[in-house]
Scaffold this active site. Structure first.
Site, short mmCIF file in Angstrom:
data_model
loop_
_atom_site.label_atom_id
_atom_site.label_comp_id
_atom_site.label_asym_id
_atom_site.label_seq_id
_atom_site.Cartn_x
_atom_site.Cartn_y
_atom_site.Cartn_z
N TYR A 52 0.85 -1.20 0.00
CA TYR A 52 0.00 0.00 0.00
C TYR A 52 0.88 1.24 0.00
O TYR A 52 1.85 1.30 0.75
CB TYR A 52 -0.89 0.02 1.25
CG TYR A 52 -2.33 -0.30 0.92
CD1 TYR A 52 -3.03 0.46 0.00
CD2 TYR A 52 -2.98 -1.37 1.54
CE1 TYR A 52 -4.33 0.16 -0.33
CE2 TYR A 52 -4.29 -1.67 1.22
CZ TYR A 52 -4.97 -0.91 0.28
OH TYR A 52 -6.26 -1.21 -0.04
N GLU A 54 -0.66 4.75 -0.38
CA GLU A 54 -1.52 5.91 -0.59
C GLU A 54 -0.74 7.20 -0.36
O GLU A 54 0.06 7.28 0.58
CB GLU A 54 -2.74 5.84 0.34
CG GLU A 54 -3.75 4.84 -0.17
CD GLU A 54 -4.94 4.66 0.75
OE1 GLU A 54 -5.10 5.45 1.70
OE2 GLU A 54 -5.70 3.70 0.52
N THR A 224 -3.63 6.06 -21.98
CA THR A 224 -3.40 4.76 -21.39
C THR A 224 -1.95 4.41 -21.72
O THR A 224 -1.31 5.08 -22.54
CB THR A 224 -4.33 3.68 -21.98
OG1 THR A 224 -4.23 3.73 -23.41
CG2 THR A 224 -5.77 3.90 -21.56
N LYS A 227 -1.44 0.72 -25.18
CA LYS A 227 -1.78 0.61 -26.61
C LYS A 227 -0.48 0.75 -27.42
O LYS A 227 0.38 -0.10 -27.29
CB LYS A 227 -2.85 1.64 -26.96
CG LYS A 227 -4.15 1.39 -26.17
CD LYS A 227 -5.27 2.29 -26.62
CE LYS A 227 -6.57 1.96 -25.92
NZ LYS A 227 -6.79 2.68 -24.66
N ARG A 233 -1.41 -2.32 -18.48
CA ARG A 233 -2.79 -1.84 -18.65
C ARG A 233 -3.09 -0.79 -17.58
O ARG A 233 -3.35 -1.14 -16.42
CB ARG A 233 -3.71 -3.05 -18.50
CG ARG A 233 -5.16 -2.86 -18.75
CD ARG A 233 -5.78 -4.18 -19.11
NE ARG A 233 -5.27 -4.59 -20.40
CZ ARG A 233 -5.80 -4.22 -21.57
NH1 ARG A 233 -6.87 -3.47 -21.61
NH2 ARG A 233 -5.26 -4.62 -22.70
N1 DSN Z 1 -11.54 0.39 -25.42
C1 DSN Z 1 -10.42 1.07 -26.00
C2 DSN Z 1 -10.36 0.90 -27.48
O1 DSN Z 1 -10.52 -0.22 -27.91
O2 DSN Z 1 -10.13 1.84 -28.21
C3 DSN Z 1 -10.35 2.48 -25.62
O3 DSN Z 1 -10.26 2.58 -24.24
#
Ligand code: DSN
Length: 415
Positions: A52, A54, A224, A227, A233
């Site tokens: 933890y 915080e 994010t 990607k 993630r």
């Molecule tokens: N769900 C994602 C996508 O596929 O673009 C975006 O957060």
């Protein structure tokens, strides 16, 4: 690997291994997915899971946080160097949490947001009525031009002047073209709105200079990390110095409790990877592959929204192929090719059916495929959809997919 899990919980072990097999066997074309490196995966499953922490580095609400401070500071400094931003918060658990923190930090319930509509490639967390964003705020949408599929910046400006939103949000999850952040800034200046960019899809391209950066133009940038950025993630917020305190307070204690320190460790690894020269080469290959896949599909008679792509993704309009997005997704899944159905501008079909599919090249590029393989994939997709998922074609394509993916292992056959 996973020898303990194998012994103590064979049921979960079996799921984990079957998911690995699926990822190795299939052609992964979901534009928002990628294969994180083994180093990212190791950090994400590390001993930081137990802790933890915080608060923020140097000001925690728990003892024993000195190593957490070090890893969080490392993630922050690497991210700041990559994106050249004033302030970074690496604690958001996801992109939606990052967006929520920005909205709640500077807006009051009922304030107006202007963002891209979901049918044009916007995201649920940008104001959809079923998301917190649409429930707490007064959302006005701009749509892409139904003919060209492009953002009509003059139209965005008109809508902004009419509604004078407190915040304008640019960024999308299914827009295949470059976004003009500078133009958005000019619009936001005219309406005295905050400007926020959600670069979740294009973060890797921005990090390596293949897409113009929103950082000089925006008050807030969210992303994010899993990607094109190829990390764990999770989410991140970048902002101008003057908003650092309100953003940090809104992430914790505003909307989150303890940060996931194991994921922050994995973010630090991913940011470290993004600073290496190989990362730039990887992003360049994503773009080359995206263009090759687009050309391959066009040669097979597919209509592409906007007529092509500038980034890692392609949106195919399937109406001339006489299949819906849902049918196409299902037929391709049967054939070991993973895509997602996606609305196209002014889509006559419901969002659960759609007239399009979205395809992206980050994952196939990460496993080493190149332009030659993209033309081959376009041919496989075309054969499956032209046959309307006929059994013999699907079975033939499956075997060809397996031959192809075996040539490009993701994790080198770890077991
Ligand atoms: N769900 C994602 C996508 O596929 O673009 C975006 O957060």
């Amino acid at each position: 690997m996973f020898e303990h899990l194998k012994k103590t919980d064979p049921e979960v072990f079996s799921c984990v291994m079957r998911e690995l097999d699926r990822q190795e066997r299939n052609i992964e074309l979901i534009a928002s997915e990628n294969f994180a490196s083994l180093s990212v995966l190791e950090a994400a499953s590390s001993f930081f899971t137990n802790k933890y922490a915080e608060g923020y580095p140097g000001k925690r609400y728990y003892g024993g946080c000195f190593v957490c401070d070090e890893i969080e500071n490392l993630a922050i400094s690497r991210c700041r160097e990559i994106f050249k931003c004033d302030h970074v918060n690496v604690q958001p658990l996801s992109g939606t949490q990052a967006n929520m923190a920005v909205f709640f930090a500077v807006l009051n319930p009922g304030d107006k947001i202007l963002s891209m509509g979901l049918p044009s490639g916007g995201h649920l967390s940008h104001g959809h009525p079923l998301s917190f964003s649409g429930r707490f705020f007064d959302v006005v949408s701009y749509e892409t031009d139904p003919e060209t599929g492009l953002i009509d910046y003059d139209e965005v400006e008109k809508i902004a002047l009419r509604h004078r939103p407190k915040l304008i949000l640019c960024g999308a999850s299914a827009y295949p073209r470059t976004i003009d952040f500078e133009r958005f800034r000019k619009i936001a200046d005219k309406t005295e709105s905050y400007l926020m960019a959600d670069i979740a899809h294009i973060a890797g391209l921005v990090a390596s200079g293949f897409h113009p950066s929103p950082v000089p133009h925006c008050d807030f940038v969210t992303t994010t990390t899993h990607k094109t950025l190829r990390g764990p993630r999770a989410g991140v917020i970048m902002c101008r110095r003057e908003y650092a305190t309100v953003i940090d307070r809104m992430v914790f204690p505003g909307i989150q409790g303890g940060p996931h320190m194991h994921i922050i460790a994995a973010k630090a690894v991913a940011f470290g990877e993004a600073q290496k020269p190989e990362f730039r080469i990887y992003q360049e290959r994503i773009l080359k592959n995206s263009r090759a896949l687009a050309q391959g599909l066009e040669k097979k008679g597919f209509r592409l929204v906007t007529g092509g792509t500038d980034n890692h993704l392609i949106l195919a309009d399937l109406r001339n192929k006489r299949v819906t997005g849902k049918q196409a997704q299902e037929m391709l899944e049967e054939s070991f090719i993973t895509v997602n159905k996606n609305s196209i501008p002014a889509d006559p079909e419901k969002p659960f059916v759609t007239s399009g599919i979205r395809l992206g090249t980050p994952a196939v590029t990460a496993r080493g495929m190149g332009e030659k393989e993209m033309y081959l994939i376009a041919d496989l997709i075309s054969r499956v959809l032209s046959s309307k998922g006929e059994k013999k074609t699907v079975s033939q394509v499956r075997s060809e997919v397996e031959v192809l993916t075996k040539k490009f292992p993701v994790y080198g056959g770890i077991k």
